[in-house]
Every structure is written in C-alpha cells, then in structure tokens.
Design a protein around this motif. Sequence first.
Motif, PDB file in Angstrom:
ATOM      1  N   LEU A 293      18.503 -15.701 -21.524  1.00  0.00           N
ATOM      2  CA  LEU A 293      19.858 -16.000 -21.069  1.00  0.00           C
ATOM      3  C   LEU A 293      20.143 -17.479 -21.289  1.00  0.00           C
ATOM      4  N   GLN A 294      21.292 -17.776 -21.836  1.00  0.00           N
ATOM      5  CA  GLN A 294      21.641 -19.163 -22.151  1.00  0.00           C
ATOM      6  C   GLN A 294      22.986 -19.504 -21.516  1.00  0.00           C
ATOM      7  N   LEU A 295      23.035 -20.652 -20.850  1.00  0.00           N
ATOM      8  CA  LEU A 295      24.264 -21.110 -20.211  1.00  0.00           C
ATOM      9  C   LEU A 295      25.134 -21.824 -21.235  1.00  0.00           C
ATOM     10  N   LEU A 296      26.423 -21.453 -21.262  1.00  0.00           N
ATOM     11  CA  LEU A 296      27.375 -22.067 -22.186  1.00  0.00           C
ATOM     12  C   LEU A 296      28.451 -22.762 -21.362  1.00  0.00           C
ATOM     13  N   PRO A 297      28.526 -24.102 -21.433  1.00  0.00           N
ATOM     14  CA  PRO A 297      29.536 -24.815 -20.636  1.00  0.00           C
ATOM     15  C   PRO A 297      30.938 -24.354 -21.009  1.00  0.00           C
ATOM     16  N   PRO A 298      31.898 -24.339 -20.049  1.00  0.00           N
ATOM     17  CA  PRO A 298      31.672 -24.713 -18.649  1.00  0.00           C
ATOM     18  C   PRO A 298      31.166 -23.551 -17.774  1.00  0.00           C
ATOM     19  N   ARG A 299      31.613 -22.291 -18.032  1.00  0.00           N
ATOM     20  CA  ARG A 299      31.202 -21.170 -17.179  1.00  0.00           C
ATOM     21  C   ARG A 299      30.811 -19.960 -18.012  1.00  0.00           C
ATOM     22  N   GLY A 300      30.400 -20.195 -19.249  1.00  0.00           N
ATOM     23  CA  GLY A 300      30.018 -19.087 -20.116  1.00  0.00           C
ATOM     24  C   GLY A 300      28.514 -18.883 -20.152  1.00  0.00           C
ATOM     25  N   TRP A 301      28.120 -17.734 -20.628  1.00  0.00           N
ATOM     26  CA  TRP A 301      26.706 -17.430 -20.791  1.00  0.00           C
ATOM     27  C   TRP A 301      26.553 -16.433 -21.928  1.00  0.00           C
ATOM     28  N   ARG A 302      25.337 -16.336 -22.436  1.00  0.00           N
ATOM     29  CA  ARG A 302      25.078 -15.461 -23.574  1.00  0.00           C
ATOM     30  C   ARG A 302      23.651 -14.938 -23.477  1.00  0.00           C
ATOM     31  N   LEU A 303      23.458 -13.695 -23.854  1.00  0.00           N
ATOM     32  CA  LEU A 303      22.133 -13.092 -23.918  1.00  0.00           C
ATOM     33  C   LEU A 303      21.673 -13.092 -25.370  1.00  0.00           C
ATOM     34  N   ASP A 304      20.610 -13.832 -25.654  1.00  0.00           N
ATOM     35  CA  ASP A 304      20.035 -13.883 -26.994  1.00  0.00           C
ATOM     36  C   ASP A 304      18.859 -12.919 -27.061  1.00  0.00           C
ATOM     37  N   ALA A 305      18.907 -11.996 -27.995  1.00  0.00           N
ATOM     38  CA  ALA A 305      17.832 -11.015 -28.155  1.00  0.00           C
ATOM     39  C   ALA A 305      17.812 -10.557 -29.604  1.00  0.00           C
ATOM     40  N   PRO A 306      16.658 -10.158 -30.114  1.00  0.00           N
ATOM     41  CA  PRO A 306      16.591  -9.726 -31.515  1.00  0.00           C
ATOM     42  C   PRO A 306      17.218  -8.365 -31.772  1.00  0.00           C
ATOM     43  N   CYS A 307      17.436  -7.551 -30.735  1.00  0.00           N
ATOM     44  CA  CYS A 307      18.019  -6.214 -30.906  1.00  0.00           C
ATOM     45  C   CYS A 307      19.119  -6.020 -29.871  1.00  0.00           C
ATOM     46  N   SER A 308      19.896  -4.968 -30.075  1.00  0.00           N
ATOM     47  CA  SER A 308      20.903  -4.598 -29.091  1.00  0.00           C
ATOM     48  C   SER A 308      20.216  -4.102 -27.816  1.00  0.00           C
ATOM     49  N   LEU A 309      20.851  -4.377 -26.670  1.00  0.00           N
ATOM     50  CA  LEU A 309      20.307  -3.992 -25.371  1.00  0.00           C
ATOM     51  C   LEU A 309      21.315  -3.120 -24.640  1.00  0.00           C
ATOM     52  N   HIS A 310      20.804  -2.062 -24.038  1.00  0.00           N
ATOM     53  CA  HIS A 310      21.640  -1.257 -23.150  1.00  0.00           C
ATOM     54  C   HIS A 310      21.389  -1.768 -21.734  1.00  0.00           C
ATOM     55  N   ALA A 311      22.249  -2.660 -21.274  1.00  0.00           N
ATOM     56  CA  ALA A 311      22.001  -3.308 -19.984  1.00  0.00           C
ATOM     57  C   ALA A 311      23.322  -3.655 -19.329  1.00  0.00           C
ATOM     58  N   GLN A 312      23.248  -3.849 -18.008  1.00  0.00           N
ATOM     59  CA  GLN A 312      24.373  -4.326 -17.221  1.00  0.00           C
ATOM     60  C   GLN A 312      23.969  -5.614 -16.517  1.00  0.00           C
ATOM     61  N   ALA A 313      24.908  -6.512 -16.368  1.00  0.00           N
ATOM     62  CA  ALA A 313      24.625  -7.817 -15.777  1.00  0.00           C
ATOM     63  C   ALA A 313      25.504  -8.023 -14.549  1.00  0.00           C
ATOM     64  N   THR A 314      24.924  -8.716 -13.566  1.00  0.00           N
ATOM     65  CA  THR A 314      25.665  -9.076 -12.367  1.00  0.00           C
ATOM     66  C   THR A 314      25.117 -10.390 -11.833  1.00  0.00           C
ATOM     67  N   LEU A 315      25.840 -11.009 -10.914  1.00  0.00           N
ATOM     68  CA  LEU A 315      25.416 -12.260 -10.294  1.00  0.00           C
ATOM     69  C   LEU A 315      24.743 -11.967  -8.952  1.00  0.00           C
ATOM     70  N   CYS A 316      23.720 -12.768  -8.632  1.00  0.00           N
ATOM     71  CA  CYS A 316      23.038 -12.622  -7.349  1.00  0.00           C
ATOM     72  C   CYS A 316      22.706 -14.010  -6.802  1.00  0.00           C
ATOM     73  N   TRP A 317      22.287 -14.049  -5.542  1.00  0.00           N
ATOM     74  CA  TRP A 317      22.000 -15.297  -4.840  1.00  0.00           C
ATOM     75  C   TRP A 317      20.509 -15.349  -4.523  1.00  0.00           C
ATOM     76  N   GLN A 318      19.821 -16.368  -5.028  1.00  0.00           N
ATOM     77  CA  GLN A 318      18.385 -16.516  -4.844  1.00  0.00           C
ATOM     78  C   GLN A 318      18.112 -17.638  -3.857  1.00  0.00           C
ATOM     79  N   ALA A 319      17.660 -17.277  -2.651  1.00  0.00           N
ATOM     80  CA  ALA A 319      17.277 -18.290  -1.662  1.00  0.00           C
ATOM     81  C   ALA A 319      15.875 -18.799  -1.980  1.00  0.00           C
ATOM     82  N   PRO A 320      15.589 -20.068  -1.731  1.00  0.00           N
ATOM     83  CA  PRO A 320      14.275 -20.611  -2.078  1.00  0.00           C
ATOM     84  C   PRO A 320      13.169 -19.981  -1.232  1.00  0.00           C
ATOM     85  N   GLY A 321      12.211 -19.332  -1.901  1.00  0.00           N
ATOM     86  CA  GLY A 321      11.041 -18.781  -1.224  1.00  0.00           C
ATOM     87  C   GLY A 321      11.334 -17.675  -0.250  1.00  0.00           C
TER      88      GLY A 321
END
Length: 706
Positions: A293-321
């Motif tokens: 996963l690569q962050l693209l300024p200002p609020r973009g992102w991109r999934l780099d992979a050698p093949c097509s992926l059947h996947a769904q993406a969502t945002l989550c909150w990660q608390a430390p530890g």
Amino acid sequence: MPMPWFLLSLALGRSPVVLSLERLEGLQDAARCSPGLSCHLWDGDVVCLPGSIVSAPGPVLVPTSLQTELVRRCYQETDCDLCVRVAVHLAVHGHWEKPEDEEKLGRAADPEPEEPRNASLQAQVVLSFQAYPTARCVLLEVQVPAALVQPGQSVGSVVFDCFEAALGTEVQIWSYTQPRYQKELNLTRQLPDCRGLEVQDSIQSCRALPWLSVTADGDNVHLVLDVSEEQSFGLSLYWNQTGPQTIPLNQTDIVPCLCIQAWPLEPDSVRTSICPFTEDPRAHRNLWRAARLQLLPPRGWRLDAPCSLHAQATLCWQAPGRGPCQPLVPPLPRENVTVNMALEFPLLKGHPNLCVQQVSSWEKMQLQLQECLWADSLGPLKDDMLLVEARGPQDNRSFCALEPSGCTPLLSRASTRAARLGEQLLQDLHSGQCLQLWDDDLGALWACPMDKYIHQRWVLVWLACLLFAAALFLLFLLKKDHVKGWLRLLKEDIRAGAAATGRAALLLYSADDAGFERLVGALASALCQVPLRVAVDLWSRRELSAQGPLAWFHAQRRRTVQEGGLVVLIFSPGAVALCHEWLQDAGPAPGAHGPHDAFAASLSCVLPDFLQGRAPGRYVGAYFDGLLHADAVPALFRAVPVFSLPSQLPAFLGSLQGPRGPRPGRLGERAEQVARALQPALDSCLRTPGTAGMGRGMGPEAGDRT
C-alpha cells in the motif's frame, strides 16, 4: 523467477538511440536519380529472375553498393507504416572493344548501325526485397549521358521509395541488372522496434504495443509496461537456449498471473502457453506478501501488486499496543480494490493511527493486508482517543469513544478510561483541542490527544514514591543504630549464603557396613542445609550402575574442582585398610568390594594427587569420633587438613565454605545443627557390636605402617 539486471537487458534488447523518421505522403512508389542521370520506375512489380552472368559487350552500368534509410509512409495524420528507402550506387564496368572481321568469325553483319563509342549508357536495375511475409521486385531504368561515361568510375545513384516492412523484422535486399554482368549485391538489415523510433503516435501497431522499460533501484530491478487501461497483454521472459532445459522457479516469485510461454526460434512458430498457478494457494499468499500500500498526497492511496486482486478495502483505527485494528464507527463504505490505480480516502486529515485494511474475497482463502500509511510521515502510533459523533434529527448529537470493548458513550457509568474522562474529553472537543478526521451529514470522527491525562497519572505515581522515600529516610534517622545493625546482618547473610551455595563438596567413603552408610548419609543431608552442594554415591546409585564407579568419580571430581569445591575423604577402618593395600602395591582384591564402592575405585586417581603434591586446596579429610583414632589416618593423607567429627565441626565447615563464609558466631550455630543431625546415627554405629572395638584397634601403630 529471479531475473538479474543483465538478463532483463538481454531479454528486452539494448536501448537504441531514438530516431526521428522522414514522412512520405501517398501510396505510390517513386524513383529519383542523382544530378545528371535520368531514371524511370516501371509500373507494378516484376518477376525476380536474376538469370546467368553474361559477358559485357563493352562499357555497361552495374550496381556497386546499397544503402537503406527508414521513412514513414503516411495515409493519414496518425496512420503510417514503416518503409525502407533503398539507394543503389552505379558505376561503369568494362571497355570498348575493337571491331573484328565479321567474315572471319563466320557471322552475318549486324543489320543495325554501329553504336558510337561516346554514346550514353542505359541499364535496367532490379531491386529484390524480402521481409517475412513480404517479397517484392521492382525495375528501374537508368540512363547515363555520354559525358559521364568513364570506365571504372562511379556515375551516381538511383533512389527507390519505398518497401514497406514491419517493425523489428529482418529484411534482405538484392540488386542486379538485366542482363546480369556480375554477381548480385545483397544487404541484410534488422529493423528497430517501436522503442527506438519516434513513431508511437503515428504507427498503429506501436500504439497498441505494450511499451517496456527497465529501471534499477539498488538491488531491485523493475520492468515497467506502459499500456492503456483496457488493453490485455502477455509477457514472456525467456532464455535463448537449445536442447532440453530445466529452469528453477523461486517459490516466493510464484503468483497467480505468472504464465509460461515456450516456442521454437523459427519463423511463424506455434507458441505453447500455460498459467499453472491461477488456483494455487501458495501463489495467492505470495501475491499478498508482494502487495504494498502506498500513500499518495494529499489523501490518495494505491495498492501495488504484480497481479489483479479480488479484495475490499476499509479504514480502521489502530491503538498502540491494544490488539487488532478496529473498524471505524460508523463504518466508512468498503471499496473494491483495483490494483495499481489511485484511490481517494473520504477523509479531511491524516493520522498515524488510521490504517487501511484489505480483505481478500478469493473463495479458497481468507487473506488480510493492513498498513498504517501515515506512520512514516506523521510519526509512530499515538495514544489518542477516537471520538465518534452521531448526528440525528433536530440537531441531536451524541458522542462515544472507540475502545477495544466497543464504542463507549462518554457520559456513562462504565469502568473504562473513556467513561472516567468523558467530561474532560467533551471539554477538549468543544475547545478545539481535537483533530477532525471525517465529516458528513451522519456524523464526524475526532482524534483527541490523551498525553496530558497520562502525565497527570504519572505525577501521582511519582508523588507517592517521593512520600514513601521520605518516610524511609525519617525512619532511618530515628532508628539509625538498629537499622545499621540489621543491614550489616543482612549483608553478611546474603554474602555467606551466596558463597556457601556456590561451593561444591564431593564425599568419598568406604561402605564398611549399613550403619556407617547411614552415618555418611546423615552428614551429607546436614551439609546440604548449611547450605552446600553435596555429591555422594548414596544418591547416585543409578548413575554408578550405568557408568561404573571409576567413570562416575572422574566426572564428579572434575566438576567439583572446576567449580572451586573440595573432595572430602571420610576415613573409616575399611577405608584405612584399602589405603594400606594401595600404598603397599598390593592393590584391592578383585570382587572384594561392592559394585557401588566409589572409594575403592577412586584411590587410583586420589593417590597420584597426594604423591605429586596436587592435593592441598582440593582435598580435606574427616573421620568420626569413637570410630577411628586420629593417628590411624595414613601419613600421606595428612598433607591436607583432617578433621574429627563432630568435635571439629566448626573448623570443618569453615574449610568447606572457604574464606568468604559466615562470621564465627553464625558458623558455630550451623556446626551445632550439623552435630545434632549426626549424633543419632553416630550413636547407632557405636552401639553396633565390634564397631567401637574396630575403631579403638586402629590406633597409632596402625598408622605408623605407612
């Protein structure tokens, strides 16, 4: 499959110099000559029949060299083909011959008038062109004025426009005259592909072709394909080899879209292709490991992979530890992921704790990929609280905090951190101390820092520690003398205990009878309470049976000496008798002692230490009061301290524990404990008929025999 840089370079070819090609308009072929010559192109193609070589009747025109140039033949602005322009250089070959008497030749006179020697020359020049699958022959008529006719001299050239050819093909060109006066000229050329020409926008085949380039980033080599989004393409990395080959594949490089193509290096050959990893679970796992996963300024992102992926993406909150990444509440819409395509976050601001979570929808395996894209640019995870604002009708708003147990209402009586700090968090929100991450008609997300509350908690902890330290200091001042004495005793006990625990003692004795063995066992148990680390054959009968007495003694003696311990020789009437046998070179009688008698077996190693002066510091001796007289101990063994037990127990324990043992008063207490443990077993031995008499019989005269 690992592909080093040089192999990719060979597979893709060298990067040629980019050429800009001349543009020709129209469909008609054409010919032109150098100044002074005249030429004409016959309409249509001719049959390629070189014929045999004939003798020149005089000066004739012959081709001397060929040159080629690439041009574009265009039918419209963006509809062109690659074309090969050919230039034929001509020269005069042969001389005028003197006429001979035709009658002597037996031939009739030529009815045509004799051609003057200064006349012009005319030739029919054939150009043959072959480039699979095309073959053409054209005929050019060239005339040279008489002024330019000089035997052996070049007269100029004729240029033909042009032979169409495909990019990247090999072309062969021949040139000769009709009739043919010499061997035909030939030229072979390899045409460049689209990468070496400025034709991507004008030649249709180049617009459809995937454009390839190779870039290197340290040890990583990237093959970049520039194709349109709707175009499908195939890729082959191959070795140009002959004969059967076994090509290893690196398991980590196997992905579902990896296909293999093989074909013979022959024109118009059939290619064999297989895609064996489409349903391979290992390939799908490798694909997810390779995805980034690569962050693209200002609020973009991109999934780099050698093949097509059947996947769904969502945002989550990660608390430390604090466990797994929690989906945002309310949930932001899941998106179907398109590989290598930029996507937009529905966010106002980024935060280190916001992560992208992708779940595979491949039916045979559940895979998940998660990356916190802002961690690099905004720093590590923060101990911030995520507040969820829900908006209802009539501007009703409610707030909850996202915690591992769920979304906790701020003004509740729950026993969570968010509930305890609910009012303070609401004040921080209204005072603008929280960062708004998302906002729409249904609600909003806020990240509120918790640093100041953590600092307040630590201030209370430090204050309690300072109060406790002050109380200890005050107690020390009031009870200074008592505290000093207590600390001194504690220090001595710790030092004595550590020293004693670290000292080893190996007890060697002769098993005279069962009562004496019980007495040695009582001594060993009492020494363990001192404490010492005691080794005695009574507690190792299984090892003695497996290893034998001599091997067991060797191992125990080496360990005891290496650890700085002592070997204790416990003398008894039987032990003294065995020593006399060895000292008089008689040796013990075979089978005279039991299979577990380590003392008899150890004398072969103990006596050399005493005879060679290595015993002091490694051995001490001991005997029991009433069972043996002091003078009965052989003189050789008196080179080390020999103690009478239990009368000399304090000195005996002091020798075992070493110079860093406990103070004398504490040593006396331990000696009394050992004496109390020994006394019942010693009394039992003294009451045994013949035992006391045996001890008294081993008097000074027995010891003098050594």
